[in-house]
Write a protein that holds these residues in place. Structure first.
Motif, PDB file in Angstrom:
ATOM      1  N   TYR A   1       0.810  -1.215   0.000  1.00 51.88           N
ATOM      2  CA  TYR A   1       0.000   0.000   0.000  1.00 51.88           C
ATOM      3  C   TYR A   1       0.851   1.276   0.000  1.00 51.88           C
ATOM      4  O   TYR A   1       0.455   2.283  -0.606  1.00 51.88           O
ATOM      5  CB  TYR A   1      -0.961  -0.011   1.194  1.00 51.88           C
ATOM      6  N   SER A   2       2.001   1.246   0.643  1.00 52.63           N
ATOM      7  CA  SER A   2       2.854   2.444   0.655  1.00 52.63           C
ATOM      8  C   SER A   2       3.520   2.657  -0.703  1.00 52.63           C
ATOM      9  O   SER A   2       3.630   3.802  -1.169  1.00 52.63           O
ATOM     10  CB  SER A   2       3.914   2.350   1.763  1.00 52.63           C
ATOM     11  N   SER A   3       3.942   1.577  -1.366  1.00 56.20           N
ATOM     12  CA  SER A   3       4.556   1.727  -2.687  1.00 56.20           C
ATOM     13  C   SER A   3       3.521   2.139  -3.729  1.00 56.20           C
ATOM     14  O   SER A   3       3.820   2.903  -4.653  1.00 56.20           O
ATOM     15  CB  SER A   3       5.256   0.428  -3.121  1.00 56.20           C
ATOM     16  N   LEU A   4       2.286   1.655  -3.581  1.00 55.09           N
ATOM     17  CA  LEU A   4       1.206   2.093  -4.462  1.00 55.09           C
ATOM     18  C   LEU A   4       0.963   3.593  -4.296  1.00 55.09           C
ATOM     19  O   LEU A   4       0.829   4.329  -5.282  1.00 55.09           O
ATOM     20  CB  LEU A   4      -0.078   1.319  -4.159  1.00 55.09           C
ATOM     21  N   THR A   5       0.924   4.050  -3.059  1.00 55.09           N
ATOM     22  CA  THR A   5       0.750   5.482  -2.784  1.00 55.09           C
ATOM     23  C   THR A   5       1.865   6.299  -3.410  1.00 55.09           C
ATOM     24  O   THR A   5       1.629   7.329  -4.058  1.00 55.09           O
ATOM     25  CB  THR A   5       0.730   5.737  -1.262  1.00 55.09           C
TER      26      THR A   5
ATOM     27  N   GLY B   1      -1.526   4.729   7.751  1.00 53.21           N
ATOM     28  CA  GLY B   1      -0.087   4.653   7.995  1.00 53.21           C
ATOM     29  C   GLY B   1       0.690   4.386   6.720  1.00 53.21           C
ATOM     30  O   GLY B   1       1.741   4.994   6.481  1.00 53.21           O
ATOM     31  N   SER B   2       0.172   3.502   5.882  1.00 53.42           N
ATOM     32  CA  SER B   2       0.836   3.170   4.617  1.00 53.42           C
ATOM     33  C   SER B   2       0.878   4.373   3.680  1.00 53.42           C
ATOM     34  O   SER B   2       1.876   4.606   3.001  1.00 53.42           O
ATOM     35  CB  SER B   2       0.122   2.003   3.934  1.00 53.42           C
ATOM     36  N   ILE B   3      -0.209   5.129   3.651  1.00 53.68           N
ATOM     37  CA  ILE B   3      -0.255   6.332   2.819  1.00 53.68           C
ATOM     38  C   ILE B   3       0.773   7.347   3.299  1.00 53.68           C
ATOM     39  O   ILE B   3       1.483   7.968   2.495  1.00 53.68           O
ATOM     40  CB  ILE B   3      -1.673   6.943   2.818  1.00 53.68           C
ATOM     41  N   TYR B   4       0.860   7.502   4.612  1.00 52.08           N
ATOM     42  CA  TYR B   4       1.846   8.435   5.181  1.00 52.08           C
ATOM     43  C   TYR B   4       3.262   8.028   4.783  1.00 52.08           C
ATOM     44  O   TYR B   4       4.080   8.857   4.363  1.00 52.08           O
ATOM     45  CB  TYR B   4       1.718   8.466   6.702  1.00 52.08           C
TER      46      TYR B   4
END
Length: 287
Positions: free
Chosen positions: A37-41, A213-216
């Motif tokens: 989710y963080s890499s997608l963001t 958290g992942s977006i951050y």
């Protein structure tokens, strides 16, 4: 006031929060889903910046550029963060963060091996100083017993610094415009983690706190902060001062780790971090 200095302080603030963000997010999802989710963001925000700047997401001029991004995207964000997030899932934040921060010293080693740059005696001294700090942090101050509480986590945290240093070397050799290059790199990096998720069957719909958290992390660790840092260096009236401000980040990070995660900061962590940063600064002065 110097615009570059303001941007450097903003970068320092963002990067000093990410170790805390890693540990908080890992309370709600595993390290693979956090990376997904963080890499997608990060890919989405970099694509939007590239689209705004160049009127298109990707600019591919040759097969070599695709191959470069396939390789760089594998190193970072895929392999680097997969290993780093796993290390954070095993270690206290105050241990994982400074161990990962050794990458500038590792970079000097790779520069000698890959770019054939000369190693001076002072480079070797700085290496010894920094890795003395690594040893002190890894053993949590038990330097005579040489007892490491979580050896796999320590190994992964240190390994992540080697991967990022390797990525940095090859990234320097790629002369494409930075935002454009990062966007394509993160596209392939996301594809790698997507394949991993399907192969391991670990892809899950996460709760709101894990997603937040992942977006951050995607925004302020992987995405826009690096671009702000590059702009800070371009806008700065005093490059030396601006460059050195970033060394406040790991110490400020300990403040957030203590305040938010409630980890009691060990004296060995603080002293070891001083040695690591001292070695990095000494190494920079030697170049």
């Amino acid at each position: 006031m110097d615009e570059g200095l303001i941007l450097a302080l903003l970068t320092t603030l963002f990067w000093s929060t990410v170790a805390t963000a890693f540990k908080l997010t890992l309370r709600y999802l595993d390290f693979r889903n956090m990376l997904f989710y963080s890499s997608l963001t990060s890919f989405l925000i970099l694509s939007l910046i590239t689209l705004f700047k160049n009127k298109k997401i990707f600019t591919i001029r040759s097969k070599k550029e695709i191959l470069n991004s396939l390789f760089l995207g594998f190193l970072n964000p895929y392999l680097y963060y997969l290993i780093l997030f796993r290390a954070y899932s095993l270690l206290k934040a105050q241990i994982a963060q400074p161990l990962n921060y050794t990458w500038p010293i590792v970079l000097s080693i790779f520069s000698a091996l890959i770019l054939k740059s000369k190693i001076k005696k002072i480079n070797i001294l700085s290496l010894l100083i920094s890795f003395t700090g690594v040893f002190i942090i890894s053993t949590e101050g038990n330097i005579f017993k040489i007892k490491i509480q979580e050896p796999l986590g320590v190994f992964l945290a240190i390994s992540s610094s080697f991967i990022f240093a390797l990525y940095w070397i090859f990234n320097l050799k790629d002369k494409r415009e930075e935002v454009e290059k990062l966007s394509l790199n993160f596209f392939f990096g996301f594809i790698y983690i997507l394949i991993t998720q399907f192969l391991t069957g670990s892809l899950k719909i996460i709760n709101f706190k894990g997603l937040l958290g992942s977006i951050y992390i995607g925004l302020f660790e992987m995405g826009i902060t690096f671009l702000i840092w590059l702009k800070a260096l371009k806008k700065s009236k005093n490059i030396a001062l601006t460059s050195n401000i970033i060394y406040l980040s790991p110490f400020l990070s300990l403040f957030f780790i203590n305040l938010i995660l409630r980890e009691k900061i060990l004296i060995s962590t603080f002293f070891g971090l001083i040695l690591i940063v001292s070695g990095i600064i000494l190494n920079r002065l030697a170049t």
